[in-house]
Design a protein around this motif. Structure first.
Motif, PDB file in Angstrom:
ATOM      1  N   ILE A   1       3.645  13.751  -4.713  1.00  0.00           N
ATOM      2  CA  ILE A   1       4.321  14.791  -3.792  1.00  0.00           C
ATOM      3  C   ILE A   1       3.260  15.556  -2.942  1.00  0.00           C
ATOM      4  O   ILE A   1       3.077  15.839  -1.888  1.00  0.00           O
ATOM      5  CB  ILE A   1       5.162  15.835  -4.383  1.00  0.00           C
ATOM      6  CG1 ILE A   1       6.574  14.807  -5.064  1.00  0.00           C
ATOM      7  CG2 ILE A   1       5.783  16.663  -3.391  1.00  0.00           C
ATOM      8  CD1 ILE A   1       7.353  15.643  -5.740  1.00  0.00           C
ATOM      9  N   GLY A   2       2.113  16.016  -3.736  1.00  0.00           N
ATOM     10  CA  GLY A   2       1.007  16.618  -3.329  1.00  0.00           C
ATOM     11  C   GLY A   2       0.407  15.695  -2.295  1.00  0.00           C
ATOM     12  O   GLY A   2      -0.008  16.376  -1.080  1.00  0.00           O
ATOM     13  N   ARG A   3       0.001  14.574  -2.587  1.00  0.00           N
ATOM     14  CA  ARG A   3      -0.532  13.682  -1.411  1.00  0.00           C
ATOM     15  C   ARG A   3       0.390  13.149  -0.462  1.00  0.00           C
ATOM     16  O   ARG A   3      -0.224  13.310   0.824  1.00  0.00           O
ATOM     17  CB  ARG A   3      -0.786  12.258  -2.316  1.00  0.00           C
ATOM     18  CG  ARG A   3      -2.057  12.335  -3.471  1.00  0.00           C
ATOM     19  CD  ARG A   3      -2.586  10.932  -3.790  1.00  0.00           C
ATOM     20  NE  ARG A   3      -1.362  10.301  -4.475  1.00  0.00           N
ATOM     21  CZ  ARG A   3      -1.358  10.466  -5.838  1.00  0.00           C
ATOM     22  NH1 ARG A   3      -2.152  11.300  -6.528  1.00  0.00           N
ATOM     23  NH2 ARG A   3      -0.412   9.624  -6.362  1.00  0.00           N
ATOM     24  N   LEU A   4       1.577  13.230  -0.418  1.00  0.00           N
ATOM     25  CA  LEU A   4       2.421  13.102   0.335  1.00  0.00           C
ATOM     26  C   LEU A   4       2.309  14.393   1.521  1.00  0.00           C
ATOM     27  O   LEU A   4       2.280  14.167   2.697  1.00  0.00           O
ATOM     28  CB  LEU A   4       3.927  12.804   0.180  1.00  0.00           C
ATOM     29  CG  LEU A   4       4.962  12.714   1.270  1.00  0.00           C
ATOM     30  CD1 LEU A   4       4.671  11.682   2.051  1.00  0.00           C
ATOM     31  CD2 LEU A   4       6.306  12.740   0.624  1.00  0.00           C
ATOM     32  N   TRP A   5       2.177  15.511   1.061  1.00  0.00           N
ATOM     33  CA  TRP A   5       2.207  16.780   1.804  1.00  0.00           C
ATOM     34  C   TRP A   5       0.777  16.957   2.428  1.00  0.00           C
ATOM     35  O   TRP A   5       0.787  17.478   3.443  1.00  0.00           O
ATOM     36  CB  TRP A   5       2.691  18.102   0.918  1.00  0.00           C
ATOM     37  CG  TRP A   5       3.929  18.876   1.270  1.00  0.00           C
ATOM     38  CD1 TRP A   5       3.713  20.098   1.791  1.00  0.00           C
ATOM     39  CD2 TRP A   5       5.109  18.228   1.201  1.00  0.00           C
ATOM     40  NE1 TRP A   5       5.263  20.331   2.168  1.00  0.00           N
ATOM     41  CE2 TRP A   5       5.817  19.166   1.721  1.00  0.00           C
ATOM     42  CE3 TRP A   5       5.463  17.122   0.548  1.00  0.00           C
ATOM     43  CZ2 TRP A   5       7.384  19.113   1.747  1.00  0.00           C
ATOM     44  CZ3 TRP A   5       6.967  16.762   0.670  1.00  0.00           C
ATOM     45  CH2 TRP A   5       7.832  18.015   1.152  1.00  0.00           C
ATOM     46  N   ASP A   6      -0.158  16.407   1.820  1.00  0.00           N
ATOM     47  CA  ASP A   6      -1.181  16.343   2.476  1.00  0.00           C
ATOM     48  C   ASP A   6      -1.416  15.597   3.944  1.00  0.00           C
ATOM     49  O   ASP A   6      -1.996  16.024   4.879  1.00  0.00           O
ATOM     50  CB  ASP A   6      -2.412  15.625   1.470  1.00  0.00           C
ATOM     51  CG  ASP A   6      -2.970  16.584   0.316  1.00  0.00           C
ATOM     52  OD1 ASP A   6      -2.744  17.933   0.418  1.00  0.00           O
ATOM     53  OD2 ASP A   6      -3.501  15.853  -0.302  1.00  0.00           O
ATOM     54  N   VAL A   7      -0.459  14.853   4.067  1.00  0.00           N
ATOM     55  CA  VAL A   7      -0.245  14.109   5.353  1.00  0.00           C
ATOM     56  C   VAL A   7       0.814  14.527   6.188  1.00  0.00           C
ATOM     57  O   VAL A   7       0.780  14.670   7.496  1.00  0.00           O
ATOM     58  CB  VAL A   7       0.162  12.523   5.126  1.00  0.00           C
ATOM     59  CG1 VAL A   7       0.079  11.661   6.217  1.00  0.00           C
ATOM     60  CG2 VAL A   7      -1.118  12.148   3.962  1.00  0.00           C
ATOM     61  N   ILE A   8       1.861  15.150   5.788  1.00  0.00           N
ATOM     62  CA  ILE A   8       3.192  15.530   6.336  1.00  0.00           C
ATOM     63  C   ILE A   8       3.265  17.075   6.552  1.00  0.00           C
ATOM     64  O   ILE A   8       4.237  17.537   7.247  1.00  0.00           O
ATOM     65  CB  ILE A   8       4.239  14.931   6.067  1.00  0.00           C
ATOM     66  CG1 ILE A   8       4.685  15.464   4.569  1.00  0.00           C
ATOM     67  CG2 ILE A   8       4.163  13.391   6.003  1.00  0.00           C
ATOM     68  CD1 ILE A   8       6.269  14.868   4.060  1.00  0.00           C
ATOM     69  N   GLY A   9       2.382  17.726   5.678  1.00  0.00           N
ATOM     70  CA  GLY A   9       2.886  19.108   5.527  1.00  0.00           C
ATOM     71  C   GLY A   9       2.726  20.243   6.508  1.00  0.00           C
ATOM     72  O   GLY A   9       3.279  21.279   6.792  1.00  0.00           O
TER      73      GLY A   9
ATOM     74  N   SER B   1       0.907  -1.118  -0.037  1.00  0.00           N
ATOM     75  CA  SER B   1       0.091  -0.079   0.007  1.00  0.00           C
ATOM     76  C   SER B   1       0.993   1.393  -0.202  1.00  0.00           C
ATOM     77  O   SER B   1       1.525   1.508   1.159  1.00  0.00           O
ATOM     78  CB  SER B   1      -0.659   0.025   1.293  1.00  0.00           C
ATOM     79  OG  SER B   1      -1.551   1.249   1.475  1.00  0.00           O
ATOM     80  N   VAL B   2       0.776   1.951  -1.063  1.00  0.00           N
ATOM     81  CA  VAL B   2       1.534   3.367  -1.121  1.00  0.00           C
ATOM     82  C   VAL B   2       1.060   4.255   0.084  1.00  0.00           C
ATOM     83  O   VAL B   2       1.750   5.069   0.670  1.00  0.00           O
ATOM     84  CB  VAL B   2       1.283   3.999  -2.551  1.00  0.00           C
ATOM     85  CG1 VAL B   2       1.861   5.437  -2.437  1.00  0.00           C
ATOM     86  CG2 VAL B   2       1.883   3.175  -3.435  1.00  0.00           C
ATOM     87  N   ALA B   3      -0.455   4.183   0.517  1.00  0.00           N
ATOM     88  CA  ALA B   3      -0.963   5.020   1.275  1.00  0.00           C
ATOM     89  C   ALA B   3      -0.211   4.799   2.662  1.00  0.00           C
ATOM     90  O   ALA B   3      -0.079   5.555   3.439  1.00  0.00           O
ATOM     91  CB  ALA B   3      -2.597   4.778   1.483  1.00  0.00           C
ATOM     92  N   SER B   4       0.091   3.473   2.849  1.00  0.00           N
ATOM     93  CA  SER B   4       0.653   3.239   4.189  1.00  0.00           C
ATOM     94  C   SER B   4       2.133   3.567   4.281  1.00  0.00           C
ATOM     95  O   SER B   4       2.602   3.897   5.380  1.00  0.00           O
ATOM     96  CB  SER B   4       0.738   1.585   4.442  1.00  0.00           C
ATOM     97  OG  SER B   4      -0.640   1.022   4.452  1.00  0.00           O
ATOM     98  N   GLY B   5       2.680   3.626   3.076  1.00  0.00           N
ATOM     99  CA  GLY B   5       4.108   4.347   3.069  1.00  0.00           C
ATOM    100  C   GLY B   5       4.176   5.795   3.078  1.00  0.00           C
ATOM    101  O   GLY B   5       5.073   6.399   4.060  1.00  0.00           O
ATOM    102  N   VAL B   6       3.036   6.220   2.783  1.00  0.00           N
ATOM    103  CA  VAL B   6       2.762   7.861   3.072  1.00  0.00           C
ATOM    104  C   VAL B   6       2.628   8.043   4.463  1.00  0.00           C
ATOM    105  O   VAL B   6       3.246   8.852   5.158  1.00  0.00           O
ATOM    106  CB  VAL B   6       1.667   8.453   2.337  1.00  0.00           C
ATOM    107  CG1 VAL B   6       1.143   9.732   2.792  1.00  0.00           C
ATOM    108  CG2 VAL B   6       2.063   8.352   0.820  1.00  0.00           C
ATOM    109  N   GLN B   7       1.891   6.917   5.358  1.00  0.00           N
ATOM    110  CA  GLN B   7       1.537   7.325   6.823  1.00  0.00           C
ATOM    111  C   GLN B   7       2.950   7.080   7.522  1.00  0.00           C
ATOM    112  O   GLN B   7       3.036   7.526   8.465  1.00  0.00           O
ATOM    113  CB  GLN B   7       0.450   6.442   7.149  1.00  0.00           C
ATOM    114  CG  GLN B   7      -0.923   6.664   6.769  1.00  0.00           C
ATOM    115  CD  GLN B   7      -1.436   8.094   7.343  1.00  0.00           C
ATOM    116  OE1 GLN B   7      -1.068   8.257   8.407  1.00  0.00           O
ATOM    117  NE2 GLN B   7      -2.111   8.830   6.509  1.00  0.00           N
ATOM    118  N   ASN B   8       3.692   6.100   7.015  1.00  0.00           N
ATOM    119  CA  ASN B   8       5.139   6.010   7.582  1.00  0.00           C
ATOM    120  C   ASN B   8       5.938   7.353   7.555  1.00  0.00           C
ATOM    121  O   ASN B   8       6.569   7.331   8.452  1.00  0.00           O
ATOM    122  CB  ASN B   8       5.750   4.924   6.925  1.00  0.00           C
ATOM    123  CG  ASN B   8       5.222   3.553   7.543  1.00  0.00           C
ATOM    124  OD1 ASN B   8       4.828   3.238   8.497  1.00  0.00           O
ATOM    125  ND2 ASN B   8       5.658   2.370   6.494  1.00  0.00           N
TER     126      ASN B   8
END
Length: 256
Positions: free
Chosen positions: A150-158, A106-113
């Motif tokens: 990158i935008g989806r990653l920033w939604d989670v860590i920005g 899951s890419v989403a799980s990677g983002v959450q990590n």
């Protein structure tokens, strides 16, 4: 614009920066292919006293996004260790590649990590220097290959005020049009904190990360200069050592 280079002579980064006429330098604080804990830099006093700014690149082995505990856990530890060591030499940031998960994961799980990296460090007072996430060249399951990812990653860590490093060779290799890449990144995450300005030895959308000097690659060097101007951020050249001085001179001429 402050223009500099990644220096291979990590034992004397300021001396190499001075010889190149650089405003800033990027360096590793340990072997980039290993998990070594960085020690005290032998030139710490000189680095702190110099007007040349410093940014540190973390080891390539780090993969914060990984779902494998045996890789993710040492990655988290290494980011914190290298941030601490970067702070001791007055670095303005620590560059960390976006990382990836494996096929079928899951890419989403990677983002959450990535989120968990900052959550866990927040309990310890945060990182000693800003973390600058860098876009990567290949991988279908990468966290930061494509600008929309990158935008989806920033939604989670920005909300942790994490910085972003735009690598032009990586973006080109990923199939991202450099003509409007800066605008598209800013529209999604609102910032570019550092540029790795590299030409590419390979064709557009190759997924291959092989840097070339500004005048020698498959990307129009004038386009690279335009990216640097639009980004309005410090620039590090990670191009082959033999042409680094020429690359700095060219970029100064094109952006002055």
């Amino acid at each position: 614009m402050r223009i500099g280079a990644h220096v291979r002579q990590d034992d004397d980064p300021i001396g190499q920066g001075e010889r190149l006429g650089a405003d800033l330098v990027q360096l590793f604080l340990s072997d980039p292919q290993k998990w070594h804990t960085p020690g005290e830099h032998p030139r710490t006093e000189q680095i702190l006293a110099s007007e040349i700014d410093v940014v540190v690149h973390s080891p390539y082995v780090i993969n914060v996004a990984s779902l494998n505990n045996r890789l993710r856990m040492p990655s988290r530890k290494a980011v914190a260790e290298h941030a601490d060591a970067a702070a001791k030499i007055g670095a303005f940031g620590l560059v960390v590649h976006g990382g990836h998960v494996r096929d079928g994961e899951s890419v989403a799980s990677g983002v959450q990590n990535w989120r968990k990296l900052f959550e866990r460090q927040e309990d310890k007072g945060g990182f000693a220097v800003p973390i600058l996430v860098e876009n990567t060249a290949g991988g279908d399951f990468a966290m930061a290959r494509y600008i929309d990812a990158i935008g989806r990653l920033w939604d989670v860590i920005g909300d942790y005020d994490v910085g972003f490093c735009l690598d032009t060779c990586h973006a080109w290799a990923a199939g991202e049009d450099l003509v409007d890449a800066v605008e598209r990144v800013r529209a999604l995450i609102g910032r570019i904190d550092l540029v790795h300005l590299n030409n590419s030895r390979d064709e557009f959308d190759s997924a291959r990360d092989r840097h070339a000097n500004l005048a020698d690659g498959t990307i129009d060097p004038q386009l690279l200069a335009e990216v640097a101007l639009k980004a309005n951020a410090p620039v590090i050249l990670e191009t082959p050592a033999g042409g680094l001085a020429d690359d700095i001179a060219y970029l100064r001429e094109q952006t002055s």
